[in-house]
Design a protein around this motif. Structure first.
Motif, mmCIF file in Angstrom:
data_model
loop_
_atom_site.group_PDB
_atom_site.id
_atom_site.type_symbol
_atom_site.label_atom_id
_atom_site.label_comp_id
_atom_site.label_asym_id
_atom_site.label_seq_id
_atom_site.Cartn_x
_atom_site.Cartn_y
_atom_site.Cartn_z
ATOM 1 N N ARG A 40 41.733 23.809 32.635
ATOM 2 C CA ARG A 40 40.998 25.002 32.189
ATOM 3 C C ARG A 40 39.527 24.925 32.562
ATOM 4 N NH1 ARG A 40 44.976 25.808 27.698
ATOM 5 N NH2 ARG A 40 44.121 24.004 26.626
ATOM 6 N N ASP A 41 38.954 23.707 32.473
ATOM 7 C CA ASP A 41 37.557 23.536 32.875
ATOM 8 C C ASP A 41 37.378 23.813 34.363
ATOM 9 O OD1 ASP A 41 36.595 22.997 30.369
ATOM 10 O OD2 ASP A 41 36.543 20.813 30.625
ATOM 11 N N VAL A 42 38.319 23.339 35.171
ATOM 12 C CA VAL A 42 38.261 23.583 36.618
ATOM 13 C C VAL A 42 38.335 25.087 36.884
ATOM 14 C CG1 VAL A 42 39.586 23.367 38.771
ATOM 15 C CG2 VAL A 42 39.153 21.339 37.349
ATOM 16 N N TYR A 43 39.270 25.736 36.213
ATOM 17 C CA TYR A 43 39.447 27.191 36.380
ATOM 18 C C TYR A 43 38.165 27.938 36.020
ATOM 19 C CZ TYR A 43 41.622 31.792 35.505
ATOM 20 O OH TYR A 43 41.940 33.120 35.509
ATOM 21 N N ALA A 44 37.591 27.606 34.871
ATOM 22 C CA ALA A 44 36.370 28.292 34.410
ATOM 23 C C ALA A 44 35.190 27.981 35.326
ATOM 24 C CB ALA A 44 36.053 27.885 32.969
ATOM 25 N N LEU A 45 35.058 26.724 35.719
ATOM 26 C CA LEU A 45 33.932 26.339 36.570
ATOM 27 C C LEU A 45 34.037 27.013 37.934
ATOM 28 C CD1 LEU A 45 31.389 24.647 37.026
ATOM 29 C CD2 LEU A 45 32.862 22.709 37.630
ATOM 30 N N ALA A 46 35.224 27.004 38.512
ATOM 31 C CA ALA A 46 35.416 27.634 39.820
ATOM 32 C C ALA A 46 35.131 29.137 39.738
ATOM 33 C CB ALA A 46 36.833 27.382 40.337
ATOM 34 N N LEU A 47 35.681 29.789 38.723
ATOM 35 C CA LEU A 47 35.448 31.238 38.595
ATOM 36 C C LEU A 47 33.972 31.547 38.371
ATOM 37 C CD1 LEU A 47 38.429 32.649 36.516
ATOM 38 C CD2 LEU A 47 37.807 33.229 38.865
ATOM 39 N N SER A 48 33.279 30.669 37.682
ATOM 40 C CA SER A 48 31.858 30.888 37.405
ATOM 41 C C SER A 48 31.011 30.803 38.664
ATOM 42 C CB SER A 48 31.341 29.861 36.392
ATOM 43 O OG SER A 48 32.019 30.001 35.174
ATOM 44 N N ARG A 49 31.530 30.140 39.676
ATOM 45 C CA ARG A 49 30.756 29.946 40.903
ATOM 46 C C ARG A 49 31.084 30.971 41.982
ATOM 47 N NH1 ARG A 49 27.965 25.180 40.960
ATOM 48 N NH2 ARG A 49 27.832 25.222 43.226
ATOM 49 N N ILE A 50 31.990 31.889 41.676
ATOM 50 C CA ILE A 50 32.365 32.948 42.625
ATOM 51 C C ILE A 50 31.955 34.278 41.997
ATOM 52 C CG2 ILE A 50 34.277 34.100 43.798
ATOM 53 C CD1 ILE A 50 35.819 31.423 43.599
ATOM 54 N N PRO A 51 31.206 35.101 42.721
ATOM 55 C CA PRO A 51 30.790 36.373 42.116
ATOM 56 C C PRO A 51 32.010 37.175 41.659
ATOM 57 C CG PRO A 51 29.678 36.020 44.213
ATOM 58 C CD PRO A 51 30.725 34.944 44.093
ATOM 59 N N ALA A 52 32.020 37.532 40.391
ATOM 60 C CA ALA A 52 33.169 38.251 39.834
ATOM 61 C C ALA A 52 33.328 39.603 40.516
ATOM 62 C CB ALA A 52 32.989 38.438 38.332
ATOM 63 N N THR A 53 34.568 39.971 40.810
ATOM 64 C CA THR A 53 34.872 41.264 41.401
ATOM 65 C C THR A 53 36.028 41.852 40.607
ATOM 66 O OG1 THR A 53 34.204 40.444 43.570
ATOM 67 C CG2 THR A 53 35.507 42.454 43.526
ATOM 68 N N TYR A 54 35.742 42.865 39.824
ATOM 69 C CA TYR A 54 36.760 43.416 38.942
ATOM 70 C C TYR A 54 37.446 44.607 39.581
ATOM 71 C CZ TYR A 54 35.269 40.307 35.317
ATOM 72 O OH TYR A 54 35.016 39.173 34.602
ATOM 73 N N ALA A 55 38.740 44.690 39.329
ATOM 74 C CA ALA A 55 39.515 45.768 39.923
ATOM 75 C C ALA A 55 40.662 46.160 39.005
ATOM 76 C CB ALA A 55 40.075 45.326 41.273
ATOM 77 N N ILE A 56 41.085 47.403 39.129
ATOM 78 C CA ILE A 56 42.268 47.897 38.431
ATOM 79 C C ILE A 56 43.480 47.622 39.298
ATOM 80 C CG2 ILE A 56 43.342 49.944 37.415
ATOM 81 C CD1 ILE A 56 40.523 51.186 37.383
ATOM 82 N N THR A 57 44.592 47.365 38.672
ATOM 83 C CA THR A 57 45.891 47.137 39.339
ATOM 84 C C THR A 57 45.942 45.792 40.050
ATOM 85 O OG1 THR A 57 45.642 47.986 41.598
ATOM 86 C CG2 THR A 57 46.036 49.600 39.857
ATOM 87 N N GLU A 58 47.134 45.487 40.513
ATOM 88 C CA GLU A 58 47.353 44.220 41.197
ATOM 89 C C GLU A 58 47.081 44.329 42.695
ATOM 90 O OE1 GLU A 58 48.264 41.156 39.841
ATOM 91 O OE2 GLU A 58 47.589 42.265 38.086
ATOM 92 N N ASP A 59 46.926 45.523 43.192
ATOM 93 C CA ASP A 59 46.727 45.677 44.633
ATOM 94 C C ASP A 59 45.254 45.508 44.985
ATOM 95 O OD1 ASP A 59 46.789 46.202 47.282
ATOM 96 O OD2 ASP A 59 47.087 48.370 47.065
ATOM 97 N N HIS A 60 44.911 44.337 45.471
ATOM 98 C CA HIS A 60 43.515 44.049 45.786
ATOM 99 C C HIS A 60 43.274 44.045 47.290
ATOM 100 C CE1 HIS A 60 44.049 41.661 41.863
ATOM 101 N NE2 HIS A 60 43.663 42.870 41.577
ATOM 102 N N SER A 61 44.243 44.578 48.027
ATOM 103 C CA SER A 61 44.152 44.440 49.480
ATOM 104 C C SER A 61 42.964 45.195 50.082
ATOM 105 C CB SER A 61 45.458 44.907 50.126
ATOM 106 O OG SER A 61 45.840 46.157 49.599
ATOM 107 N N ASN A 62 42.449 46.181 49.341
ATOM 108 C CA ASN A 62 41.314 46.945 49.871
ATOM 109 C C ASN A 62 39.978 46.255 49.645
ATOM 110 O OD1 ASN A 62 43.030 48.972 50.643
ATOM 111 N ND2 ASN A 62 42.774 50.122 48.744
ATOM 112 N N PHE A 63 39.998 45.173 48.896
ATOM 113 C CA PHE A 63 38.732 44.578 48.523
ATOM 114 C C PHE A 63 38.260 43.558 49.535
ATOM 115 C CE2 PHE A 63 39.942 46.484 44.649
ATOM 116 C CZ PHE A 63 38.762 46.761 44.001
ATOM 117 N N ALA A 64 36.991 43.664 49.872
ATOM 118 C CA ALA A 64 36.377 42.600 50.649
ATOM 119 C C ALA A 64 36.425 41.361 49.785
ATOM 120 C CB ALA A 64 34.945 42.969 50.981
ATOM 121 N N CYS A 65 36.835 40.277 50.366
ATOM 122 C CA CYS A 65 37.140 39.118 49.542
ATOM 123 C C CYS A 65 36.780 37.856 50.292
ATOM 124 C CB CYS A 65 38.633 39.142 49.241
ATOM 125 S SG CYS A 65 39.117 37.945 48.043
#
Ligand SMILES: [Zn+2]
Length: 96
Positions: free
Chosen positions: A46-71
């Motif tokens: 859980r610490d790894v998950y939180a630390l990794a996510l904290s170091r990547i700019p959050a990008t929020y989206a609706i639905t599971e289809d994220h294919s349109n997002f620059a990533c």
């Protein structure tokens, strides 16, 4: 997140997620085998998950289809996850 106080006009925001949440989990599955000294306990994961996510700019989206997002490419997410595992491994948040 099923708290009634978090509803607006009866609607919840449950399906709005940071698109990197699942990507980070996928890269943890890849990277975890590279670190023999990593204990892989729930606390450290859980610490790894939180630390990794904290170091990547959050990008929020609706639905599971994220294919349109620059990533970020998976390789860069993997690097962040490796760094997070290394940090948590060196300084776990529990007695060794
Ligand atoms: Zn641990």
């Amino acid at each position: 997140m099923n708290n009634k106080s978090e509803l607006v006009n009866k609607y919840s925001f449950d399906n709005i997620r940071n698109i990197y949440e699942s990507k980070v989990i996928n890269q943890i599955k890849v990277a975890i085998n590279e670190f023999e000294a990593f204990d892989g306990c729930d606390n450290c994961l859980r610490d790894v998950y939180a630390l990794a996510l904290s170091r990547i700019p959050a990008t929020y989206a609706i639905t599971e289809d994220h294919s349109n997002f620059a990533c970020l490419p998976d390789g860069e997410i993997l690097e962040v996850v490796r760094y997070a595992i290394y940090r948590v491994m060196k300084k776990p948040n529990h007695k060794i």
